[in-house]
Design a protein around this motif. Structure first.
Motif, mmCIF file in Angstrom:
data_model
loop_
_atom_site.group_PDB
_atom_site.id
_atom_site.type_symbol
_atom_site.label_atom_id
_atom_site.label_comp_id
_atom_site.label_asym_id
_atom_site.label_seq_id
_atom_site.Cartn_x
_atom_site.Cartn_y
_atom_site.Cartn_z
ATOM 1 N N GLY A 173 -60.024 -33.227 50.894
ATOM 2 C CA GLY A 173 -60.036 -33.003 52.555
ATOM 3 C C GLY A 173 -59.116 -34.262 53.270
ATOM 4 N N SER A 174 -59.051 -33.519 54.170
ATOM 5 C CA SER A 174 -58.867 -35.147 55.165
ATOM 6 C C SER A 174 -59.153 -35.801 56.066
ATOM 7 C CB SER A 174 -57.116 -34.592 56.701
ATOM 8 O OG SER A 174 -58.233 -33.699 56.772
ATOM 9 N N ASP A 175 -60.830 -35.420 55.673
ATOM 10 C CA ASP A 175 -61.735 -36.389 55.801
ATOM 11 C C ASP A 175 -62.132 -38.098 55.470
ATOM 12 O OD1 ASP A 175 -62.928 -35.358 57.442
ATOM 13 O OD2 ASP A 175 -64.329 -34.254 56.905
ATOM 14 N N PHE A 229 -61.787 -36.412 67.746
ATOM 15 C CA PHE A 229 -62.889 -35.828 66.301
ATOM 16 C C PHE A 229 -63.669 -36.267 65.863
ATOM 17 C CE2 PHE A 229 -62.396 -35.090 61.754
ATOM 18 C CZ PHE A 229 -63.401 -33.485 62.063
ATOM 19 N N TYR A 272 -64.133 -39.935 63.740
ATOM 20 C CA TYR A 272 -63.519 -41.521 63.587
ATOM 21 C C TYR A 272 -65.117 -42.092 63.868
ATOM 22 C CZ TYR A 272 -59.509 -38.409 64.627
ATOM 23 O OH TYR A 272 -58.789 -36.939 64.473
ATOM 24 N N ALA A 306 -56.107 -37.365 67.126
ATOM 25 C CA ALA A 306 -56.443 -36.387 66.648
ATOM 26 C C ALA A 306 -55.303 -34.473 67.387
ATOM 27 C CB ALA A 306 -57.594 -35.619 66.668
ATOM 28 N N ASN A 317 -59.545 -31.826 68.587
ATOM 29 C CA ASN A 317 -60.622 -30.835 68.135
ATOM 30 C C ASN A 317 -61.828 -31.503 68.893
ATOM 31 O OD1 ASN A 317 -62.443 -29.821 67.125
ATOM 32 N ND2 ASN A 317 -62.955 -30.074 64.929
ATOM 33 N N ASP A 361 -53.469 -37.418 63.192
ATOM 34 C CA ASP A 361 -54.625 -36.262 62.729
ATOM 35 C C ASP A 361 -53.613 -35.386 62.868
ATOM 36 O OD1 ASP A 361 -56.717 -35.098 61.755
ATOM 37 O OD2 ASP A 361 -58.722 -36.230 62.424
ATOM 38 N N ALA A 409 -54.733 -31.686 61.990
ATOM 39 C CA ALA A 409 -55.040 -31.177 61.070
ATOM 40 C C ALA A 409 -54.380 -29.464 61.193
ATOM 41 C CB ALA A 409 -56.266 -30.735 60.725
ATOM 42 N N TYR A 410 -54.244 -29.681 62.909
ATOM 43 C CA TYR A 410 -53.698 -27.764 63.613
ATOM 44 C C TYR A 410 -52.327 -27.856 63.831
ATOM 45 C CZ TYR A 410 -58.715 -27.928 63.493
ATOM 46 O OH TYR A 410 -60.227 -28.073 63.723
ATOM 47 N N THR A 449 -54.158 -31.015 56.796
ATOM 48 C CA THR A 449 -55.645 -30.383 55.630
ATOM 49 C C THR A 449 -55.346 -29.084 55.226
ATOM 50 O OG1 THR A 449 -57.478 -29.768 56.158
ATOM 51 C CG2 THR A 449 -56.393 -29.447 58.355
ATOM 52 N N SER A 503 -57.668 -26.999 54.611
ATOM 53 C CA SER A 503 -58.773 -26.276 55.310
ATOM 54 C C SER A 503 -58.403 -25.360 56.393
ATOM 55 C CB SER A 503 -59.531 -27.272 56.217
ATOM 56 O OG SER A 503 -60.386 -28.768 54.785
ATOM 57 N N LYS A 504 -56.948 -25.582 57.208
ATOM 58 C CA LYS A 504 -57.259 -24.566 58.553
ATOM 59 C C LYS A 504 -56.313 -23.924 58.715
ATOM 60 C CE LYS A 504 -59.773 -27.420 59.915
ATOM 61 N NZ LYS A 504 -61.730 -27.329 60.661
ATOM 62 N N ARG A 559 -61.595 -28.640 49.958
ATOM 63 C CA ARG A 559 -61.488 -29.976 50.410
ATOM 64 C C ARG A 559 -60.387 -30.525 49.781
ATOM 65 N NH1 ARG A 559 -62.872 -29.590 53.139
ATOM 66 N NH2 ARG A 559 -63.580 -31.959 53.967
ATOM 67 N N LEU A 560 -59.484 -30.057 51.237
ATOM 68 C CA LEU A 560 -57.683 -30.452 50.141
ATOM 69 C C LEU A 560 -57.283 -31.298 51.688
ATOM 70 C CD1 LEU A 560 -55.788 -31.199 47.554
ATOM 71 C CD2 LEU A 560 -55.037 -28.940 48.025
HETATM 72 C C1 LIG Z 1 -58.752 -32.601 64.473
HETATM 73 C C2 LIG Z 1 -59.517 -32.586 62.821
HETATM 74 N N1 LIG Z 1 -58.909 -34.269 61.615
HETATM 75 C C3 LIG Z 1 -59.641 -33.491 60.047
HETATM 76 C C4 LIG Z 1 -60.645 -32.242 59.776
HETATM 77 C C5 LIG Z 1 -60.498 -32.446 58.640
HETATM 78 O O1 LIG Z 1 -60.796 -31.769 57.666
HETATM 79 P P1 LIG Z 1 -60.754 -31.746 55.946
HETATM 80 O O2 LIG Z 1 -61.305 -30.280 55.846
HETATM 81 O O3 LIG Z 1 -58.883 -31.749 55.822
HETATM 82 O O4 LIG Z 1 -61.756 -32.533 55.818
HETATM 83 C C6 LIG Z 1 -60.435 -31.609 61.327
HETATM 84 C C7 LIG Z 1 -62.162 -30.404 60.414
HETATM 85 O O5 LIG Z 1 -62.559 -29.734 61.387
HETATM 86 C C8 LIG Z 1 -60.588 -31.779 62.494
HETATM 87 O O6 LIG Z 1 -60.833 -30.401 63.513
#
Ligand SMILES: Cc1ncc(COP(=O)(O)O)c(C=O)c1O
Length: 367
Positions: A89-91, A115, A118, A158, A162, A189, A191-192, A219, A221-222, A230-231
């Motif tokens: 996951g990017s987390d 987000f 952080y 981000a 988000n 970041d 992610a979107y 990510t 995940s989206k 989790r990637l």
């Molecule tokens: C801005 C942002 N960064 C990172 C993530 C985390 O994504 P991941 O599922 O890859 O950990 C999210 C997930 O909601 C997000 O909204």
């Protein structure tokens, strides 16, 4: 006798643990989870097949260097795979970056409605999260630069953000980068990123490629619909990649995730379908919810932030209860300092229409 017990490092107990979006509505037969920005189209069928094909080899450790996946990402974005690190996951990557670049007393900047991971990763290493005010629910470059001190080591941005769904144009991101001292790591970041249709937007590849202090996180995940696996991945300068590789778990990605990731990134048609679905329904939701008289923050991502009045009977909290009772689960945003709003993920056509109809009913009730 004094009872001794282990004490976590300073900062850890200041963390407000991350609370994920709700996923159930008690007593409701059909539930639509619109609280975690997952894709309504699911993953590529090829990714599912690749995942299943791993079932026969679960006794083997995964490829700790994630080579095939890094090469597949490199091919699809025109990047050097040596400059890519994959994370659980990017987390995971955000945690690793904080571990590698922050020490006790350092500062990491993020924005008011940024987000929530952080501040968590920052406090987790004993550093101090510094909040830069936003303007119109959008990151403000001048405010971020004004928050920089000698202690600043990381800026988390981000883009898109988000839960607001707003983003900064590439020129603004470049201006932010120009204003930062060279020893400050700018974490973009994205992610979107796949959902953004603005032509003044750039996820970060160009800035990473041309500087020494920028990384971009992405990510699966989206848009790729692989949140359960989790990637995530990051693209960064060779010296940052080296630092992160030294501290990451040697097998931080599972084999099924690696295999599904390769198939997902190569299935361009599936990504295109997901993007088209999002474009159509994001615009529809913003327009239809707007027509109900609720304010919606214009979004470039796969979710919308809906603002509710503070009048009794019409509040975000009451709307949340009303929608949940109908199986429509949105995300409360109080932890994001937005107590009068709810975040709605773009769902299937059925879910989107049900949300708009339910909101209409909610607003038509006597207050
Ligand atoms: C801005 C942002 N960064 C990172 C993530 C985390 O994504 P991941 O599922 O890859 O950990 C999210 C997930 O909601 C997000 O909204």
């Amino acid at each position: 006798m004094t009872a001794l017990r282990p004490v976590p490092r300073p900062g850890v107990l200041d963390i407000e643990a991350y609370v994920p979006g709700k996923s159930s509505a008690p007593g409701v037969a059909k539930v639509f989870k619109l609280s975690s920005n997952e894709t309504p189209l699911g993953p590529s069928p090829r990714a599912i097949a690749a995942y299943k094909a791993c079932a026969g080899n679960l006794e083997d450790y995964p490829d700790g260097s994630a080579s095939e996946l890094r090469e597949a990402i490199g091919r699809s974005f025109g990047l050097d795979p040596e400059r890519i690190v994959c994370g659980s996951g990017s987390d995971d990557l955000l945690h690793l970056l904080a571990h590698a670049y922050l020490v006790d007393g350092d500062e990491a900047i993020y924005t008011t409605h940024g987000f929530l991971i952080y501040p968590i990763v920052t406090l987790g290493v004993g550093a101090k999260p510094v909040v830069a005010p936003e303007k119109d629910l959008t990151a403000d470059v001048d405010a971020i630069l004004a928050a920089v001190t000698e202690k600043t080591k990381v800026v988390f941005l981000a883009n898109p953000n988000n839960p607001t769904g707003t983003c900064l144009a590439f020129d603004e991101v470049k201006r932010l980068h120009r204003g930062l001292p060279g020893n400050v790591l700018l974490v973009l970041d994205a992610a979107y990123a796949e959902y953004v249709r603005r032509n003044d937007y750039e996820a970060g590849i160009e800035l990473v490629a041309t500087s020494d202090n920028v990384v971009m996180c992405r990510t699966f995940s989206k848009i790729h619909g692989l949140a359960a696996l989790r990637l995530g991945w990051m693209f960064g300068p060779a010296h940052v990649v080296d630092a992160v590789n030294r501290i990451r778990g040697p097998f931080n990605i599972t084999s099924p995730a690696l295999a599904a990731g390769v198939a997902a990134i190569e299935d361009v048609e599936h990504q295109e379908r997901s993007r088209e679905h999002n474009t159509r329904w994001l615009d529809w939701l913003m327009a239809e919810i707007g027509k109900l008289g609720l304010k919606v923050t214009p979004s470039v991502a796969n979710f919308v932030l809906i603002h509710f009045p503070q009048t009794k009977g019409r509040t975000a909290k009451e709307a949340d209860a009303f929608l949940t009772a109908r199986g429509l689960i949105l995300r409360q945003t109080t932890a994001y300092k937005l107590p009068n709003a709810l975040r709605l993920t773009v769902g299937t056509e059925e879910a989107n229409r049900l949300v708009v109809a339910a909101l209409k009913e909610f607003l038509a009730r006597p207050a």
